[in-house]
Design a protein around this motif. Structure first.
Motif, mmCIF file in Angstrom:
data_model
loop_
_atom_site.group_PDB
_atom_site.id
_atom_site.type_symbol
_atom_site.label_atom_id
_atom_site.label_comp_id
_atom_site.label_asym_id
_atom_site.label_seq_id
_atom_site.Cartn_x
_atom_site.Cartn_y
_atom_site.Cartn_z
ATOM 1 N N PHE A 1 1.719 10.979 -3.911
ATOM 2 C CA PHE A 1 1.290 10.234 -4.957
ATOM 3 C C PHE A 1 0.161 11.088 -5.866
ATOM 4 N N LEU B 1 -1.992 6.580 -7.718
ATOM 5 C CA LEU B 1 -0.647 5.976 -7.177
ATOM 6 C C LEU B 1 0.662 5.989 -7.701
ATOM 7 N N THR C 1 -3.488 10.515 -8.182
ATOM 8 C CA THR C 1 -4.724 9.599 -7.551
ATOM 9 C C THR C 1 -4.629 8.304 -7.960
ATOM 10 N N THR D 1 0.933 -1.114 -0.014
ATOM 11 C CA THR D 1 -0.012 0.051 0.091
ATOM 12 C C THR D 1 0.894 1.280 -0.121
ATOM 13 N N ALA D 2 0.090 2.628 -0.231
ATOM 14 C CA ALA D 2 0.931 3.675 -0.353
ATOM 15 C C ALA D 2 1.754 3.830 1.170
ATOM 16 N N LYS D 3 0.839 3.488 2.353
ATOM 17 C CA LYS D 3 1.335 3.588 3.671
ATOM 18 C C LYS D 3 2.844 2.672 3.741
ATOM 19 N N TYR E 1 1.605 11.662 3.814
ATOM 20 C CA TYR E 1 2.109 10.601 2.780
ATOM 21 C C TYR E 1 1.506 10.445 1.604
ATOM 22 N N LYS E 2 0.010 10.704 1.576
ATOM 23 C CA LYS E 2 -0.539 10.241 0.196
ATOM 24 C C LYS E 2 -0.500 11.431 -0.610
#
Length: 252
Positions: free
Chosen positions: A240, A244, A242, A160-162, A236-237
């Motif tokens: 990125f 990713l 939309t 995941t992005a996290k 953190y998002k």
């Protein structure tokens, strides 16, 4: 200190401007503007605080803290102009930090719940949080750019992005807290901080001044940790798109 005596401190400014002119640094205009702005801003806030301290108006107290948070958030957010919504995340992080820090200081009876204590301490902790926020945002962008390949590899493996940004966020938090931690290590040995020095000059006992300075140093550490950790969870998002994909950031 009279205004006449204070005016002699302009000699330091003129000396700096002369050095800039001599070395062709081109800083004369910026120094002049900064000198005028700082003097006017400090005189203005001095009269405002004098009024608030006399009236002890709760709404004015809240208003001045909101203004502090707003200006601090706006200044720190300039480090992340490409990150849409960064200013609100910084403002939220600093606001939560302020509520926690003031709640603890007042709740534990470390300070009195009066403007004379709340405003100066809020100003110092919010100012420290502003520096931490700016450093965090800047480092988050740099780390995302320098480890692009690693992050994209993790994403391609299903992270995941996290998860992909876990190490990046951790390094950004550490970096943002370096000035605060270094300040703790050298306080009293390399530098005598402003609050302690001011109290001693005003006639307070050195030991009493030191106690208040210890309060400030520990508050700075707490405010830095709370602000940077909250930002790492909220921001953190923003590195990125939309879909990713990592954004490309300018160096500033």
């Amino acid at each position: 200190m009279s205004l006449f005596s204070l005016s002699f401190t302009l000699l330091f400014v003129f000396a700096t401007m002369l050095i800039s002119y001599w070395q062709k640094l081109g800083l004369e205009k910026e120094i002049a503007i900064g000198t005028v702005r700082s003097a006017l801003q400090l005189l203005f806030i001095g009269y405002v605080l004098q009024y608030i301290f006399k009236t002890e108006n709760f709404l004015l107290l809240v208003l001045i803290i909101i203004v502090m948070i707003g200006v601090a958030s706006w200044n720190a957010s300039k480090r992340g102009d490409e990150m849409r919504g960064i200013i609100w995340r910084i403002a939220f992080s600093i606001s939560v930090m302020e509520l926690i820090m003031m709640g603890m200081l007042i709740g534990l009876h470390l300070i009195k719940s009066t403007p004379q204590y709340i405003i100066p301490l809020s100003g110092m902790t919010i100012g420290n949080a502003m520096i931490v926020s700016g450093l965090f945002v800047n480092q988050l962008k740099r780390e995302a750019q320098s480890t692009r390949g690693e992050i994209e590899a993790l994403l391609s493996l299903g992270a995941t992005a996290k998860q992909a940004l876990h190490q990046v966020r951790k390094r950004a938090v550490k970096f943002s807290m370096i000035p605060t931690i270094d300040g703790m290590k050298t306080v009293g040995l390399v530098q005598l901080p402003g609050m302690m020095t001011g109290m001693i000059i005003a006639g307070a006992e050195p030991v009493e001044a030191v106690r208040y300075q210890i309060l400030i140093v520990f508050s700075f550490t707490g405010s830095a940790a709370i602000t940077s950790i909250l930002l790492s969870m909220l921001c953190y998002k923003l590195v990125f798109t939309t879909d990713l994909q990592l954004k490309v950031f300018s160096n500033n």
